[in-house]
Scaffold this motif. Structure first.
Motif, PDB file in Angstrom:
ATOM      1  N   LEU A  67      14.907  -4.033 -17.980  1.00  0.00           N
ATOM      2  CA  LEU A  67      13.638  -4.767 -17.975  1.00  0.00           C
ATOM      3  C   LEU A  67      12.449  -3.890 -17.631  1.00  0.00           C
ATOM      4  CD1 LEU A  67      14.821  -8.024 -16.140  1.00  0.00           C
ATOM      5  CD2 LEU A  67      14.441  -7.715 -18.593  1.00  0.00           C
ATOM      6  N   GLY A  68      12.695  -2.643 -17.280  1.00  0.00           N
ATOM      7  CA  GLY A  68      11.618  -1.756 -16.875  1.00  0.00           C
ATOM      8  C   GLY A  68      10.781  -1.259 -18.044  1.00  0.00           C
ATOM      9  N   VAL A  69       9.646  -0.657 -17.697  1.00  0.00           N
ATOM     10  CA  VAL A  69       8.745  -0.047 -18.676  1.00  0.00           C
ATOM     11  C   VAL A  69       8.487   1.387 -18.225  1.00  0.00           C
ATOM     12  CG1 VAL A  69       6.502  -0.157 -19.824  1.00  0.00           C
ATOM     13  CG2 VAL A  69       7.670  -2.279 -19.180  1.00  0.00           C
ATOM     14  N   PRO A  70       8.927   2.387 -18.998  1.00  0.00           N
ATOM     15  CA  PRO A  70       9.661   2.259 -20.271  1.00  0.00           C
ATOM     16  C   PRO A  70      11.106   1.837 -20.038  1.00  0.00           C
ATOM     17  CG  PRO A  70       9.516   4.554 -19.643  1.00  0.00           C
ATOM     18  CD  PRO A  70       8.700   3.797 -18.638  1.00  0.00           C
ATOM     19  N   GLN A  71      11.676   1.235 -21.055  1.00  0.00           N
ATOM     20  CA  GLN A  71      13.033   0.729 -20.938  1.00  0.00           C
ATOM     21  C   GLN A  71      14.047   1.870 -20.980  1.00  0.00           C
ATOM     22  OE1 GLN A  71      15.050  -1.318 -24.282  1.00  0.00           O
ATOM     23  NE2 GLN A  71      15.286  -3.081 -22.883  1.00  0.00           N
ATOM     24  N   HIS A  72      15.072   1.734 -20.145  1.00  0.00           N
ATOM     25  CA  HIS A  72      16.205   2.656 -20.190  1.00  0.00           C
ATOM     26  C   HIS A  72      17.476   1.820 -20.229  1.00  0.00           C
ATOM     27  CE1 HIS A  72      18.832   6.015 -19.569  1.00  0.00           C
ATOM     28  NE2 HIS A  72      19.280   5.543 -18.410  1.00  0.00           N
ATOM     29  N   ILE A  73      18.373   2.127 -21.158  1.00  0.00           N
ATOM     30  CA  ILE A  73      19.610   1.358 -21.327  1.00  0.00           C
ATOM     31  C   ILE A  73      20.770   2.237 -20.887  1.00  0.00           C
ATOM     32  CG2 ILE A  73      21.075   0.115 -22.955  1.00  0.00           C
ATOM     33  CD1 ILE A  73      18.613  -0.391 -24.659  1.00  0.00           C
ATOM     34  N   PRO A  74      21.273   2.031 -19.666  1.00  0.00           N
ATOM     35  CA  PRO A  74      22.281   2.941 -19.099  1.00  0.00           C
ATOM     36  C   PRO A  74      23.722   2.540 -19.408  1.00  0.00           C
ATOM     37  CG  PRO A  74      21.548   1.428 -17.407  1.00  0.00           C
ATOM     38  CD  PRO A  74      20.799   1.058 -18.667  1.00  0.00           C
ATOM     39  N   LEU A  75      24.023   2.266 -20.654  1.00  0.00           N
ATOM     40  CA  LEU A  75      25.381   1.886 -21.056  1.00  0.00           C
ATOM     41  C   LEU A  75      26.302   3.097 -21.005  1.00  0.00           C
ATOM     42  CD1 LEU A  75      27.451  -0.097 -22.328  1.00  0.00           C
ATOM     43  CD2 LEU A  75      26.518   0.562 -24.562  1.00  0.00           C
TER      44      LEU A  75
END
Length: 518
Positions: A67-75
């Protein structure tokens, strides 16, 4: 020409109600910009399926980074144990594929299915009761049910399952009508005992939908059993109607096996197909590059290490079964143990006895807003909540409607009442065996279409039978209209609690009619 005009009119009402429902479900769908309740699981699992074909693991701070800006997707690629089959998450993933990993994306498909379900219910009600008015009434009631609205605006699995169960019910209803047409055309030539009904695509479609419902959550299997029994009983009554001398014998000889293959057989194939991503993901041994326990059977000749469905299994050599399928069997044993043994206390858990009267709704989102923030001007502050509460007057009316349907079915042998009650039984009654399990009232979103059909049938009876006096019609219409308007007003009153609207704390307290709702 007149027939075409009538057909158009029969569609205009359902479409109009569906558009109204769609407006309610899609309006500001991305709000709140947060993970609502179990959205912390399923949208992330859906994204992992989309990217890897199986559910991977996420770090503890994944929600804030997404949900942050910028988005980070830690999959990560490490597999994660999951409690439910993957098909429902694949459906959620379609919205994420189109719009991205954010609230609007992971809620899009549930909102779409929730809207289309309203259209389906209108057509199903019309076919079931032979009245566009009653069908549209049922659809309107579902459009303004708070629980169905909430579950259409969150990325959870139950709204997907509701759509699939309703689609299966509608398919079986169409199959019943087509079978009666076929019997009527040939009964004078062959008789009800000898006629073969041939290929029945609508019953196969029901099997597909029921298999998909099981592929979302396992409780779909109970609905599969109930609907399988329903379609067999319809076949028996159809052959009796067609003049069969031994309708039960004719049904068992000519309909039972095709019915089983069309429902259970097709459903099994669809269910296993829903695991395709898990079955065909590669990776090394030890589960480091594929789904959880995907390679469990690689070095084992047996089928299971312990038990399945609570039944101990002997170590029988099963090396002729492909290793991925044996691994899948073992995985299911673990899922079953987890789901049946889940008894961790939860603030909003409830007993199934309280679900019909909405005794303990689930608070899915809560935020206390101080005065001066986000438009709050109340001196005592404001509240923003998503409460999984069915529109109270609708659910309470449904309790009386179910009693009416029981009377109609038992004393009048009304098949329409029996059909609706079958749906209620298949969805609701199995939950009573889990008195010790942690369960929640929002599971009953799958029940909402059948409750709306029950209330609509009761309201239709209030209008009076054909041939009654105009005065009787006017009185019945006035009474039915008052009930519908009261339900809609009740929905409007609680609407802020369905959409996380910021309201004064005093207004929130006014909506807490019972302490068990808090």
């Amino acid at each position: 020409m007149l027939r075409k005009a009538a057909d158009r009119a029969d569609w205009l009402g359902p479409i109009g109600v569906a558009l109204f429902a769609g407006l309610l479900r899609f309006w500001n769908l991305g709000y709140p910009n947060a993970f609502v309740f179990d959205e912390t699981y399923y949208p992330k699992d859906a994204w992992s399926l989309l990217r890897q074909g199986y559910e991977g693991t996420w770090p503890e701070n994944a929600n804030s980074e997404i949900l942050g800006v910028p988005q980070h997707i830690p999959l990560t690629a490490a597999p994660e144990f999951i409690a439910h089959p993957p098909l429902g998450k694949w459906v959620i993933a379609l919205g994420e594929w189109a719009f991205g990993l954010h609230p609007f994306g992971w809620r899009f498909m549930t909102a779409l299915l929730g809207t289309v379900a309203v259209l389906m219910l209108a057509r199903i009600g019309r076919r079931l009761f032979g009245s566009t008015l009653i069908g549209c009434t049922a659809a309107l009631l579902m459009a303004v049910d708070g629980l169905q609205l909430v579950m259409s605006r969150v990325g959870l699995l139950d709204g997907v399952q509701m759509f699939l169960v309703l689609a299966a019910f509608g398919s079986l209803l169409v199959d019943r009508d087509h079978a009666r047409v076929r019997l009527a055309a040939v009964r004078d030539t062959y008789g009800g005992d000898a006629v073969r009904l041939g290929l029945r695509p609508w019953r196969i479609a029901a099997g597909v939908f029921l298999g998909a419902a099981c592929g979302v959550k396992w409780n779909g299997a109970m609905v599969l059993a109930a609907f399988g029994l329903l379609t067999v009983l319809w076949d028996q009554s159809g052959r009796r109607w067609a003049g069969a001398r031994r309708p039960w014998r004719s049904m068992l000889r000519r309909d039972a096996l095709p019915a089983f293959l069309s429902t259970v057989g097709v459903a099994f194939v669809v269910y296993v197909g829903g695991w395709a991503g898990w079955l065909f993901t590669g990776g090394g041994r030890g589960g480091t590059g594929g789904g959880f326990d995907r390679h469990w059977a690689d070095d084992r000749a047996g089928l299971s290490a312990d038990s399945f469905l609570g039944v101990p299994l002997p170590q029988v050599p099963m090396s002729w079964v492909p290793a991925p399928l044996r691994s899948l069997w073992h995985y299911h044993a673990q899922m079953y143990d987890f789901n049946t043994g889940l008894s961790t206390p939860h603030t909003y858990q409830s007993n199934p006895f309280s679900w019909l009267v909405q005794g303990r709704p689930v608070s899915m989102y809560w935020e206390q807003v101080p005065n001066g923030q986000r438009g709050c001007t109340a001196s005592g502050g404001c509240a923003s909540q998503i409460l999984g509460l069915g529109t109270p007057l609708l659910w309470w009316a449904a309790c009386f409607a179910l009693l009416y349907l029981l009377w109609r079915w038992f004393f009048r042998r009304d098949w329409r009442s029996g059909a609706v009650l079958c749906g209620v039984a298949g969805v609701y009654l199995p939950w009573f065996q889990y008195q010790e399990r942690t369960v929640f009232s929002f599971y009953m979103v799958v029940l909402v279409p059948f409750l709306c059909l029950a209330v609509a049938q009761m309201l239709g009876a209030m209008l009076g039978p054909e041939g009654c006096t105009p005065e009787r019609r006017r009185i019945g219409a006035a009474g039915a209209g008052v009930i519908v308007l009261a339900i809609m007003a009740c929905f409007a009153f609680f609407h802020p609690l369905y959409t996380a609207e910021v309201i004064p704390m005093t207004s929130w307290q006014d909506r807490m009619w019972f302490t068990s709702w808090i």
